[in-house]
Enzyme design. Sequence first.
Site, PDB file in Angstrom:
ATOM      1  N   ARG A 106       0.888  -1.162   0.000  1.00 48.16           N
ATOM      2  CA  ARG A 106       0.000   0.000   0.000  1.00 48.16           C
ATOM      3  C   ARG A 106       0.924   1.209   0.000  1.00 48.16           C
ATOM      4  O   ARG A 106       1.647   1.460   0.973  1.00 48.16           O
ATOM      5  CB  ARG A 106      -0.885  -0.022   1.245  1.00 48.16           C
ATOM      6  CG  ARG A 106      -1.915   1.089   1.343  1.00 48.16           C
ATOM      7  CD  ARG A 106      -2.676   0.947   2.659  1.00 48.16           C
ATOM      8  NE  ARG A 106      -3.721   1.927   2.815  1.00 48.16           N
ATOM      9  CZ  ARG A 106      -5.008   1.706   2.537  1.00 48.16           C
ATOM     10  NH1 ARG A 106      -5.391   0.525   2.071  1.00 48.16           N
ATOM     11  NH2 ARG A 106      -5.907   2.651   2.715  1.00 48.16           N
ATOM     12  N   HIS A 133      -7.111   0.955  -6.971  1.00 48.93           N
ATOM     13  CA  HIS A 133      -7.442   0.204  -5.748  1.00 48.93           C
ATOM     14  C   HIS A 133      -8.111  -1.115  -6.166  1.00 48.93           C
ATOM     15  O   HIS A 133      -9.268  -1.384  -5.839  1.00 48.93           O
ATOM     16  CB  HIS A 133      -8.378   1.031  -4.874  1.00 48.93           C
ATOM     17  CG  HIS A 133      -8.377   0.637  -3.432  1.00 48.93           C
ATOM     18  ND1 HIS A 133      -7.690  -0.464  -2.945  1.00 48.93           N
ATOM     19  CD2 HIS A 133      -8.991   1.194  -2.348  1.00 48.93           C
ATOM     20  CE1 HIS A 133      -7.877  -0.553  -1.649  1.00 48.93           C
ATOM     21  NE2 HIS A 133      -8.665   0.436  -1.252  1.00 48.93           N
ATOM     22  N   GLN A 136      -9.849  -3.637  -3.641  1.00 49.70           N
ATOM     23  CA  GLN A 136     -11.142  -3.157  -3.175  1.00 49.70           C
ATOM     24  C   GLN A 136     -12.237  -3.483  -4.174  1.00 49.70           C
ATOM     25  O   GLN A 136     -13.342  -3.883  -3.803  1.00 49.70           O
ATOM     26  CB  GLN A 136     -11.094  -1.647  -2.943  1.00 49.70           C
ATOM     27  CG  GLN A 136     -12.417  -1.055  -2.485  1.00 49.70           C
ATOM     28  CD  GLN A 136     -12.860  -1.578  -1.141  1.00 49.70           C
ATOM     29  OE1 GLN A 136     -12.125  -1.443  -0.158  1.00 49.70           O
ATOM     30  NE2 GLN A 136     -14.040  -2.182  -1.068  1.00 49.70           N
ATOM     31  N   ASP A 228     -17.054   7.325  -1.947  1.00 47.95           N
ATOM     32  CA  ASP A 228     -15.852   7.227  -1.123  1.00 47.95           C
ATOM     33  C   ASP A 228     -15.597   8.591  -0.515  1.00 47.95           C
ATOM     34  O   ASP A 228     -16.196   9.601  -0.904  1.00 47.95           O
ATOM     35  CB  ASP A 228     -14.666   6.776  -1.985  1.00 47.95           C
ATOM     36  CG  ASP A 228     -13.423   6.458  -1.159  1.00 47.95           C
ATOM     37  OD1 ASP A 228     -13.568   6.203   0.050  1.00 47.95           O
ATOM     38  OD2 ASP A 228     -12.317   6.486  -1.721  1.00 47.95           O
ATOM     39  N   CYS A 267     -16.182   2.193   0.422  1.00 48.05           N
ATOM     40  CA  CYS A 267     -15.007   1.363   0.699  1.00 48.05           C
ATOM     41  C   CYS A 267     -14.405   1.610   2.080  1.00 48.05           C
ATOM     42  O   CYS A 267     -13.549   0.837   2.509  1.00 48.05           O
ATOM     43  CB  CYS A 267     -13.957   1.523  -0.388  1.00 48.05           C
ATOM     44  SG  CYS A 267     -13.053   3.079  -0.344  1.00 48.05           S
ATOM     45  N   ARG A 295     -13.353  -7.944   1.600  1.00 48.88           N
ATOM     46  CA  ARG A 295     -11.935  -7.728   1.334  1.00 48.88           C
ATOM     47  C   ARG A 295     -11.149  -8.972   1.720  1.00 48.88           C
ATOM     48  O   ARG A 295     -10.207  -9.389   1.022  1.00 48.88           O
ATOM     49  CB  ARG A 295     -11.426  -6.508   2.125  1.00 48.88           C
ATOM     50  CG  ARG A 295     -11.856  -5.161   1.611  1.00 48.88           C
ATOM     51  CD  ARG A 295     -11.174  -4.792   0.308  1.00 48.88           C
ATOM     52  NE  ARG A 295      -9.737  -4.713   0.451  1.00 48.88           N
ATOM     53  CZ  ARG A 295      -9.084  -3.648   0.890  1.00 48.88           C
ATOM     54  NH1 ARG A 295      -9.737  -2.556   1.249  1.00 48.88           N
ATOM     55  NH2 ARG A 295      -7.771  -3.656   0.962  1.00 48.88           N
TER      56      ARG A 295
END
Length: 310
Positions: A106, A133, A136, A228, A267, A295
């Site tokens: 990440r 992402h 996700q 988001d 998310c 996830r």
Amino acid sequence: MKHTAPPKHFLKDDDLTVAQQAEVLDLAAKMKADPYAYPALAGPKSVAVVFEKPSTRTRLSFDIGIAELGGHSVVIDAQSTQLGRGETVGDTARVLSRYVSAIVIRTFGDDRIEELAANASVPVVNALTDGWHPCQLLADLQTVAEHKPLKGTSIAYLGDAAFNMGNSTVIACSMAGMHVRIGAPEDYQPAPEVLARAAEINAATGGSVVVTEDPVEAVAGADVVSTDAWVSMGMADSEKRIEELTRYQLNGELLAHAADDAIVLHCLPAHRGEEITDEVMDGPHSRVFDQAENRLHAQKALLAWLLRER
């Protein structure tokens, strides 16, 4: 389902083919139903999970998922390693490849993960960059598939669509044959190259992408509504962003324009009262916490699949 050979790395959504995405999602559903039946990392094999950004769900889901696969996770806060003192990403990749079976990271710019992948001899997985992402979106697609067929389903994405979640939503959902509606101001819309890539994908899958500045138009009749946070850590223009995005808030009034059985995704982490209200986040349409759980299952499936023939 016929299996295809996995790619070397998973840096962005279309590193998988359409068929490969379907394979991973099928495996994720099986793993959710029987979490300990797939010891793909038995040995235990080790996976490095590197964080150059703070994390909750990514850290927990990968750490727990690797354990459920029979493996050992090496969770690394970059600032406590030589990465935080200037060692190159390339050198780090070469060293980690001698120790672990895969590297999850990440990080910030996509150039960093691309350099890592170019120098790694094991699979590299994008756990979030500025541009993408993809893990996700595997979880998002798994969540949608638990309620609706993916192909032909419409998804509205509201707010800032010019960064990782917007980009990955456009590409991953196009791969699944979904109809994507982006509701965002002009300066917050996906880049032309992202939309051009989506058009190539949709020519094969039958999906579509529509971009509009009208949030009601984006949401009207949608089967899925997603959003988001508008302000990420360290952004200096937070007040300006909130002002420009306020009319894209996912609230009860806007959600009323979606399909009666629409589901809501976010998310996380959510800034309640900014991009989403409590009544929607905690309401009957919300699948936000199912999405967070997925996830775990989607990433387990991805790791097991990437390492299947290695």
